[in-house]
Scaffold this active site. Structure first.
Site, short mmCIF file in Angstrom:
data_model
loop_
_atom_site.label_atom_id
_atom_site.label_comp_id
_atom_site.label_asym_id
_atom_site.label_seq_id
_atom_site.Cartn_x
_atom_site.Cartn_y
_atom_site.Cartn_z
CB CYS A 103 -2.21 -0.07 0.05
SG CYS A 103 -1.17 0.55 -1.31
CG HIS A 127 -6.03 2.83 -1.53
ND1 HIS A 127 -5.61 2.75 -0.23
CD2 HIS A 127 -4.91 2.83 -2.30
CE1 HIS A 127 -4.28 2.73 -0.20
NE2 HIS A 127 -3.84 2.76 -1.45
#
Length: 490
Positions: A331, A427
């Site tokens: 991310c 994630h």
């Protein structure tokens, strides 16, 4: 509907774990249970099925209840992003950015949202277990409170106060809370429990009785140190300060701790591997010569990238790459590895563009729209399942060599031309054992640990069993049910 609230004498007394354990214990008794936290502050979050976000602890507590997470389980979420500002999430959606002073003034107006979510949640279950935030003893924060007594009194929910004996002073913290809070708030507290006890609980009998005598509250039990709590995802960054290198492991993976690090629970699955030592690098410490470096997510990528440079970690990362060793960015860490990050709208600070670490042939533009979605797919021939949670769109030639593909066939992430540097927006990328094996094979170690979800589920069952042995759960349930009956008749 019945409800019970756990509040603590301070932060990190173990409320989140206890609520998760109680949810699983009562669910194991055949009850339909839901977790609830009116207000949370954390940069570790999870995505719900309907594309909202809630605190990671409430998502874990939903797993404990064996139900899907819902935005109503955590209607107000604050995500700190530095400079005394936080992103405000209400019912899973971004509502804006708040300075600390504005939050103190405006939080009371969110009580309507909180109560609406609580009513919706409680309408579909037998029991709601509520978690407070911080401590009701912070009487300077009482005006406008929606996290502790402000909510408990508005919803008329009985409270049990949690004291942490491991940190010391538990008698003073419990009795002192009784002494300083408003009498009407104190009337909401029906008892206490002691958490994190090491050794023979009988040694604390005299202290236990002293608390009952001095507070006027009954005790519901003494919970021993829960080693299985370490297998649950954490949303509190304080756990990062306790990281240490394990000895006797075949490989070491390092992750630098930036000020706005987020979703660092992405790394928890690595702790399931006996051949892997996970080393969290605090500020002021160089990244040593390790087998792999992982850059975790960030709530404010550009400021954290500046911090990486200020610490000299960019030099360490490039040296690591020159030694032919892999780097993985997740991310915000993925965005840092690119050529540039542009913030034309000033989302993270002054508008402008900064240079990235230049290890991936990509560029990122931060956007006001937040991507929130669950994803799954195939990478390296193995399945992955997780979620995306980011503000920004990434472009560039590096995307032509993706990490993998989502279920809809779209590419995910990017890998450098030399194959050593990779970045992903997913994630939970390492949660499934088969996907974790793909990444660990790069550094010559076999993955033998279970899926992270299976480990969490087993830990919840173990914690629930311990609570059944050490707490008077029958009395706690009766307290919750009496409150629910009174609310119905009222």
């Amino acid at each position: 509907m019945a409800a019970l609230m756990l509040q603590g004498t301070g932060s990190d007394v173990g409320k989140s774990v206890l609520v998760a354990g109680l949810c699983r214990a009562f669910a194991n008794r055949g009850l339909s249970v839901r977790p609830f936290k009116p207000q949370n502050m954390s940069n570790n979050a999870a995505v719900t099925a309907d594309g909202g976000e809630i605190g990671r602890a409430q998502a874990t507590q939903a797993i404990a209840c064996r139900v899907e997470p819902s935005v109503d389980m955590n209607p107000v979420l604050l995500k700190p992003q530095g400079d005394r500002t936080s992103q405000l999430i209400v019912r899973g959606r971004v509502r804006g950015t708040l300075a600390a002073a504005r939050w103190r003034e405006g939080r009371a107006g969110l009580l309507v949202d909180v109560l609406d979510s609580f009513e919706r949640l409680s309408a579909g279950c037998d029991l709601v277990v509520v978690e407070g935030a911080g401590s009701p003893a912070e009487i300077n924060l009482r005006d406008g409170d929606i996290a502790n007594m402000g909510f408990a009194r508005a919803a008329d929910i009985p409270v049990i106060l949690v004291g942490d004996i491991d940190r010391g002073g538990v008698i003073a913290s419990l009795v002192g809370t009784r002494a300083v809070i408003d009498p009407a708030d104190a009337a909401m507290i029906h008892g206490f429990l002691i958490n994190k006890f090491r050794g023979d609980p009988a040694l604390f009998d005299d202290g236990y009785r002293a608390i009952e005598a001095r507070s006027g509250w009954r005790g519901y039990g003494v919970v021993p140190w829960l080693a299985d709590a370490g297998r649950l995802p954490s949303e509190d960054a304080v756990i990062l300060e306790r990281s240490a290198m394990s000895t006797g492991r075949r490989v070491t993976i390092a992750c630098p701790i930036t000020p706005r690090i987020a979703n660092f629970d992405d790394l928890d699955p690595l702790r399931l591997e006996p051949g892997v030592s996970l080393l969290m690098i605090p500020p002021g410490t160089a990244i040593p010569d390790v087998d792999m470096i992982i850059l975790a997510g960030s709530k404010a990528t550009i400021p954290d990238l500046a911090f990486v440079r200020a610490e000299g970690w960019d030099i360490d990362i490039r040296a690591h790459h020159r030694r032919g060793k892999p780097v993985l960015g997740l991310c915000g860490g993925y965005q840092m590895l690119g050529r540039s990050i542009a913030d034309p709208h000033g989302i993270e600070g002054p508008a402008g563009t900064v240079e990235g670490l230049g290890l991936l042939d990509i560029d990122t533009i931060l956007t006001a729209t937040k991507t929130l979605e669950r994803v799954e797919g195939i990478a390296g021939g193995a399945r992955f399942a997780g979620y995306e949670m980011h503000m920004g769109e990434t472009h560039g030639a590096g995307l032509a060599q993706p990490v993998g593909h989502r279920a809809d066939g779209s590419p995910e992430g990017a890998i450098s031309a030399d194959g050593l540097v990779a970045g992903s927006y997913v994630h939970g990328l390492l949660a499934l054992a088969e996907q974790r094996a793909v990444w660990l094979a790069r550094i010559g170690v076999d993955a033998v640990g279970p899926d992270h979800g299976a480990s969490i589920d087993a830990a919840l069952d173990a914690i629930a069993a311990t609570l059944e042995r050490h707490l008077d759960l029958d009395a706690m349930l009766a307290l919750a049910q009496r409150a629910g009956h009174a609310a119905t008749n009222g």
